[in-house]
Design a protein around this motif. Structure first.
Motif, PDB file in Angstrom:
ATOM      1  N   UNK A 131       0.849  -1.183   0.000  1.00  0.00           N
ATOM      2  CA  UNK A 131       0.000   0.000   0.000  1.00  0.00           C
ATOM      3  C   UNK A 131       0.892   1.242   0.000  1.00  0.00           C
ATOM      4  N   UNK A 132       0.628   2.165  -0.904  1.00  0.00           N
ATOM      5  CA  UNK A 132       1.432   3.387  -0.987  1.00  0.00           C
ATOM      6  C   UNK A 132       1.151   4.262   0.228  1.00  0.00           C
ATOM      7  N   UNK A 133       2.205   4.561   0.993  1.00  0.00           N
ATOM      8  CA  UNK A 133       2.057   5.422   2.166  1.00  0.00           C
ATOM      9  C   UNK A 133       2.645   6.815   1.941  1.00  0.00           C
ATOM     10  N   UNK A 134       3.514   6.945   0.935  1.00  0.00           N
ATOM     11  CA  UNK A 134       4.100   8.254   0.636  1.00  0.00           C
ATOM     12  C   UNK A 134       4.673   8.252  -0.773  1.00  0.00           C
ATOM     13  N   UNK A 135       4.622   9.423  -1.417  1.00  0.00           N
ATOM     14  CA  UNK A 135       5.207   9.605  -2.750  1.00  0.00           C
ATOM     15  C   UNK A 135       6.028  10.881  -2.748  1.00  0.00           C
ATOM     16  N   UNK A 136       7.280  10.787  -3.169  1.00  0.00           N
ATOM     17  CA  UNK A 136       8.149  11.953  -3.305  1.00  0.00           C
ATOM     18  C   UNK A 136       8.518  12.057  -4.779  1.00  0.00           C
ATOM     19  N   UNK A 137       7.745  12.861  -5.509  1.00  0.00           N
ATOM     20  CA  UNK A 137       7.946  12.976  -6.950  1.00  0.00           C
ATOM     21  C   UNK A 137       9.305  13.571  -7.280  1.00  0.00           C
ATOM     22  N   UNK A 138       9.765  14.497  -6.477  1.00  0.00           N
ATOM     23  CA  UNK A 138      11.060  15.131  -6.740  1.00  0.00           C
ATOM     24  C   UNK A 138      12.204  14.130  -6.614  1.00  0.00           C
ATOM     25  N   UNK A 139      12.129  13.287  -5.590  1.00  0.00           N
ATOM     26  CA  UNK A 139      13.176  12.290  -5.380  1.00  0.00           C
ATOM     27  C   UNK A 139      12.946  11.041  -6.219  1.00  0.00           C
ATOM     28  N   UNK A 140      11.736  10.914  -6.773  1.00  0.00           N
ATOM     29  CA  UNK A 140      11.417   9.730  -7.563  1.00  0.00           C
ATOM     30  C   UNK A 140      11.244   8.485  -6.724  1.00  0.00           C
ATOM     31  N   UNK A 141      10.759   8.657  -5.489  1.00  0.00           N
ATOM     32  CA  UNK A 141      10.602   7.507  -4.590  1.00  0.00           C
ATOM     33  C   UNK A 141       9.149   7.331  -4.163  1.00  0.00           C
ATOM     34  N   UNK A 142       8.816   6.083  -3.879  1.00  0.00           N
ATOM     35  CA  UNK A 142       7.497   5.728  -3.367  1.00  0.00           C
ATOM     36  C   UNK A 142       7.717   4.825  -2.160  1.00  0.00           C
ATOM     37  N   UNK A 143       7.026   5.100  -1.077  1.00  0.00           N
ATOM     38  CA  UNK A 143       7.133   4.255   0.104  1.00  0.00           C
ATOM     39  C   UNK A 143       5.914   3.350   0.185  1.00  0.00           C
ATOM     40  N   UNK A 144       6.177   2.053   0.296  1.00  0.00           N
ATOM     41  CA  UNK A 144       5.109   1.070   0.411  1.00  0.00           C
ATOM     42  C   UNK A 144       5.019   0.566   1.835  1.00  0.00           C
ATOM     43  N   UNK A 145       3.806   0.371   2.303  1.00  0.00           N
ATOM     44  CA  UNK A 145       3.570  -0.216   3.617  1.00  0.00           C
ATOM     45  C   UNK A 145       3.101  -1.642   3.421  1.00  0.00           C
ATOM     46  N   UNK A 146       3.793  -2.573   4.079  1.00  0.00           N
ATOM     47  CA  UNK A 146       3.449  -3.985   3.987  1.00  0.00           C
ATOM     48  C   UNK A 146       3.225  -4.528   5.387  1.00  0.00           C
ATOM     49  N   UNK A 147       2.503  -5.622   5.476  1.00  0.00           N
ATOM     50  CA  UNK A 147       2.287  -6.260   6.769  1.00  0.00           C
ATOM     51  C   UNK A 147       3.267  -7.412   6.927  1.00  0.00           C
TER      52      UNK A 147
END
Length: 408
Positions: A131-147
């Motif tokens: 599940x996407x918990x954060x997106x940093x378009x400038x850095x080109x990163x996406x943080x996913x949350x997993x269980x």
């Protein structure tokens, strides 16, 4: 199959256009029948076109993944078979129902299937989803949350580059191969996302070569009613205590989790050790991350962790490669495809279910992507229904049987 053939069309279209000084009519689709020098193509909308070839027709064979007709091989029309994909270019009849082809480009169904299987295995080995918990378009990163095992959340950072292929799940389709070209800007917090690429040793970072995202509706609850005529199920959502009606489509994946599997998964979510989960225990899933590990116990592409749950036993926590422990979503996906298929008629009032569906609209009910019954122990481990979107991957990857539903 659409995504494989999209590249095929892009690369082939320009070359075909060079064959004639005037604009030719083009038809693309699957070969339905062949009779002498005539064959019938059906496009993805179901429209059929009759194609006639002659001695002057240029017939080429293109391999999946080729991006130029310079690599295509001249072949005889006799090599064409029902089920092949083809693009025909030539002069159309007055009614537009037939084409006298000047060029025919074939993509063999066997070649597509082989390439698709390679892609499928690669997604199994080198993908991560959550599940996407954060997106940093400038850095080109996406943080996913997993269980993770024990019910704890685990974050994975997805690193993208300008060469990363980004696709978005169609909002009104349950087919994975309907995902279309997208951008990082379309990825939002709360989306489901799966990324393929190389991960670090502990599985907390991945250099993404390709990502696919989408917005979905997750429901965990009990069946309130079943409408067999309209192919609909109404569920009481444990989180909201309100009824939710969903539609079952031909591509919807419906399975029932055996009680022992459900108990093992629930124990993992609670952080309780289960028999057979220790490394080296009989039937435990492989955790070496070796290329061959994904081949044990077939799963659908992108369907979760890289290791298999052999014989329905062993390490339900899954793995992330290199011996790293996987998340609850991957854990469940490892066993999902081993669970028995159920029909709408098998569902009874009061059955516990977990559902991932399209969002739906004001005019249409959400369409089920995945419905899993027999989940009473899992919901008991998370009484409010838990974070279903984190546990259960939304992508129904086995429904279409298309050629290359994970490829660009």
């Amino acid at each position: 199959m659409k995504n494989w053939f999209l590249v095929f069309l892009i690369s082939v279209g320009f070359a075909v256009a060079q064959d004639a000084a005037t604009a030719n009519t083009k038809a693309v689709g699957t070969v339905q029948s062949i009779s002498g020098s005539t064959f019938t193509l059906k496009n993805d909308a179901g429209v059929e076109t009759s194609i006639t070839v002659s001695d002057a027709t240029k017939v080429l064979r293109s391999e999946p993944g080729q991006k130029s007709l310079k690599e295509a091989t001249p072949v005889q029309f006799s090599e064409a078979q029902v089920g092949d994909r083809a693009l025909a270019s030539g002069k159309a009849s007055a009614d537009g129902k037939s084409i006298a082809a000047s060029t025919v480009v074939l993509m063999k169904k066997g070649d597509i299937a082989n390439k698709q299987e390679q892609e499928r295995q690669d997604w199994q080995r080198r993908s991560v989803g959550g599940l996407v918990s954060a997106v940093d378009a400038n850095a080109g990163t996406i943080t996913l949350s997993m269980m993770a095992a024990g019910g704890q959340k685990k974050d994975v950072v997805v690193h993208t580059t300008p060469t990363t292929v980004v696709r978005r799940y169609s909002p009104d389709s349950v087919k994975f191969d309907d995902a279309t070209k997208s951008t990082l800007a379309e990825v939002k917090k709360g989306d489901q996302l799966r990324a393929r690429g190389n991960k670090n040793a502990d599985g907390t970072d991945i250099a993404a070569e390709e990502i696919v995202s989408g917005s979905f509706r997750s429901v965990a609850g009990t069946v309130q009613s079943v409408d067999k005529e309209k192919n609909r199920v109404t569920v009481t959502d444990l989180a909201t205590k309100k009824p939710v009606t969903v539609t079952i489509a031909s591509d919807s994946q419906m399975r029932k989790l055996p009680e022992m599997m459900a108990q093992r998964i629930a124990a993992r979510l609670k952080g309780t050790p289960t028999a057979g989960a220790a490394a080296g225990a009989p039937g435990a899933a492989a955790t070496t991350g070796a290329p061959g590990a994904a081949g044990q116990g077939a799963r659908q592409p992108g369907a979760g962790g890289e290791q298999s749950a052999q014989g329905g036993q062993g390490n339900w926590a899954g793995g992330q490669g290199g011996g790293a422990r996987g998340g609850g979503g991957d854990m469940l996906q490892q066993v999902l495809n081993r669970a028995p298929v159920v029909q709408l008629t098998d569902l009874q009032k009061g059955d516990a279910v977990m559902i991932v569906a399209t969002e739906g609209s004001a005019n249409s009910a959400p369409t089920v992507i995945t419905l899993l019954s027999g989940v009473d122990p899992i919901l008991s481990a998370s009484p409010k229904g838990g974070d279903t979107s984190t546990i259960l991957s939304p992508w129904n990857l086995g429904g279409s049987g298309g050629g290359g539903d994970l490829a660009q």
